[in-house]
Design an enzyme around this catalytic site. Structure first.
Site, mmCIF file in Angstrom:
data_model
loop_
_atom_site.group_PDB
_atom_site.id
_atom_site.type_symbol
_atom_site.label_atom_id
_atom_site.label_comp_id
_atom_site.label_asym_id
_atom_site.label_seq_id
_atom_site.Cartn_x
_atom_site.Cartn_y
_atom_site.Cartn_z
ATOM 1 N N GLU A 269 0.839 -1.208 0.000
ATOM 2 C CA GLU A 269 0.000 0.000 0.000
ATOM 3 C C GLU A 269 0.867 1.248 0.000
ATOM 4 O O GLU A 269 1.090 1.867 1.048
ATOM 5 C CB GLU A 269 -0.954 0.000 1.206
ATOM 6 C CG GLU A 269 -2.101 -0.995 1.086
ATOM 7 C CD GLU A 269 -3.105 -0.865 2.220
ATOM 8 O OE1 GLU A 269 -2.810 -0.174 3.223
ATOM 9 O OE2 GLU A 269 -4.202 -1.462 2.115
ATOM 10 N N GLU A 355 -6.494 -7.252 -1.361
ATOM 11 C CA GLU A 355 -6.945 -7.060 0.020
ATOM 12 C C GLU A 355 -8.291 -6.354 0.016
ATOM 13 O O GLU A 355 -8.460 -5.337 -0.658
ATOM 14 C CB GLU A 355 -5.906 -6.232 0.789
ATOM 15 C CG GLU A 355 -6.160 -6.082 2.268
ATOM 16 C CD GLU A 355 -5.014 -5.316 2.952
ATOM 17 O OE1 GLU A 355 -3.829 -5.638 2.669
ATOM 18 O OE2 GLU A 355 -5.289 -4.395 3.735
#
Length: 495
Positions: A269, A355
């Protein structure tokens, strides 16, 4: 009287089938079908190509509405519904569900008789593969889709582990085997914990490479054995450092790059790191390292906690087998993020949701999650739900605090989110959640960190913020407190 007699006959037949073919065989899903989980009834296909249905119950309904259909085989991985004109002897196949309409017993083969037109052609074979990897093989980007070895669009559904440094007990072969066989996951994601907004994480790869690699290898080896896919993820929140990740990917690609199961995720991320201000260049540094050992699919993180897939799609990487990471958590990320994904798809980029999380605010439903999952299905986007851990402070954990890390959980140990995603993987009707607690008004705080969360921060104080546990609410609630550790002051900053 007639209705009672019919019910008795159905139950008697189900009992006989259970005795003949095992306890998992006979389960009545409706007045139309008797269902066999993990059994392929083979037989003769009624149509030359499969239909597409979201659940095996839908497949049953379509069989009931189709002339000449006596049963079906539904393939969970790709939602294929094979209607049958005749049933054969069942054989074990854990990735399918089969059913019969009126006659649950296999239809005996007819006695052959001479025919001027020649011999009767052999039955058309049903689905033959038994695991996701045997079905699909090595994955490739084709246009804005990920396709399998046969060039067919593929949508894998599975689960992500929690950070390797904070959930070590769950990183074991037993839980992988259990989730593959019982929860029917196609893929497991392996987030090797490296760093977050506070810097290198405690017990993470930078301070304990051997321990974290041992956990990674245990999960990946079990995934290969089970025939499911595994994502090897360099799990950083913030900016990834190619000087740190390149040696790691060189090692794991050399070890596993020849396996069709393996997918590489280069940066979990990224945030505060625009695509053309260093993020794209980072991926361009790491991809050649992997390519020295493997041509497998690579998934590349995008800015703003892997939400800005639209930005990346305007200036894509030159490698031909790359997808772009999209993350969502249903309580926070809604249509605007799907719009970003649609833009990326229209620009020819392939997307992989490595995710995602269900609702967390006690909504009492999974409406937004279902909207997301329908979007993924329509666009053949593979995905991994977060996650395999037992933290009761986060609604996304699939099991409650203290549950065994090796699987075989009771219904009471599985959380609302866990029940929902298991039904999703199995193609079963999804359960209605019990409303969870909403954050108390006095201490409620919203943060975008770690996927985004709304937290009751009334507990947070300087003396209680000394041990980051990897949770979203820790980062959210402790962001404004300075802690003193080892004579050094570290400031936790909201991300």
């Amino acid at each position: 009287m007639a209705a009672s007699l019919l019910a008795w006959i159905i139950n008697f037949v189900a009992s006989v089938l259970t005795w003949l073919w095992g306890a998992d065989y006979a389960v009545s899903v409706s007045d139309q079908c008797i269902v066999s989980y993990g059994q392929n009834n083979a037989g003769t296909n009624l149509e030359v190509s499969p239909r597409s249905t979201d659940t095996y119950a839908d497949c049953c309904s379509q069989c009931g509405a189709t002339a000449g259909c006596v049963g079906y085989t539904w393939v969970r991985d790709n939602r294929e519904c094979w209607l049958k004109s005749a049933l054969g002897l069942p054989h074990d196949d854990q990735y399918v569900v089969s059913g019969s309409m009126k006659a649950p017993m296999p239809t005996p083969a007819p006695t052959p008789s001479p025919s001027p037109s020649g011999p009767t052609p052999p039955p058309t074979p049903g689905p033959a593969c038994s695991t996701p990897v045997s079905c699909h093989g090595a994955l490739k980007k084709k246009g804005n889709r990920i396709v399998d070895k046969n060039g067919h669009n593929v949508e894998l559904n599975g689960l992500s582990m929690f950070w390797s440094n904070w959930a070590a007990p769950f990183w074991n072969a037993d839980v992988v085997r259990y989730l593959a066989s019982d929860w029917k996951i196609d893929i497991v994601r392996c987030p090797v914990g490296v760093s977050n907004s506070g810097g290198p994480v405690s017990g993470g790869y930078l301070s304990d490479p051997s321990g974290n690699k041992a956990r990674l290898y245990a999960v990946v080896d079990a995934a290969i054995e089970a025939g499911i896919y595994a994502i090897i993820d360099w799990h950083v929140e913030g900016r990834c450092d190619a000087g740190q990740s390149n040696p790691f990917f060189a090692e794991v690609a050399a070890k596993y790059g020849h396996h069709e199961n393996i997918i590489f995720e280069t940066c979990n991320e990224p945030t505060g790191w625009a695509w053309n201000q260093g993020l794209k260049a980072y991926h361009e540094s790491v991809i050649p390292t992997i390519r020295q050992h493997s041509q497998n699919l690579i998934v590349c993180g995008t800015n703003t906690w892997s939400q800005d897939v639209d930005d990346a799609s305007h200036d894509q990487l030159s490698d031909s087998n790359v997808a772009y990471t999209l993350h969502f958590y249903s309580s926070m990320h809604k249509q605007s993020i799907r719009d970003k994904a649609s833009t990326a798809l229209s620009n020819g980029a392939a997307i992989f949701v490595t995710e995602w999380g269900t609702e967390q605010n006690g909504e009492g439903n999974f409406d937004e999650t279902n909207t997301w999952l329908e979007f993924l299905r329509q666009n053949s986007i593979s995905n991994a739900n977060w996650g395999i851990y037992d933290k009761d402070s986060e609604a996304w954990a699939i099991v409650h605090q203290g549950s065994s890390p090796t699987g075989h959980w009771s219904d009471g140990q599985v959380t609302n989110s866990g029940h929902f995603v298991r039904a999703y993987f199995e193609g079963k009707p999804q359960p209605h959640p019990s409303p969870g607690p909403s954050p108390s008004p006095g201490g409620a705080k919203h943060c975008a960190a770690r996927g985004g969360c709304d937290c009751d921060c009334s507990w947070a104080a300087a003396g209680k913020c000394g041990g980051d546990d990897g949770s979203c609410c820790y980062s959210c609630c402790c962001s404004s407190f300075e802690i003193v550790r080892n004579n050094q002051t570290a400031l936790f900053v909201s991300i």
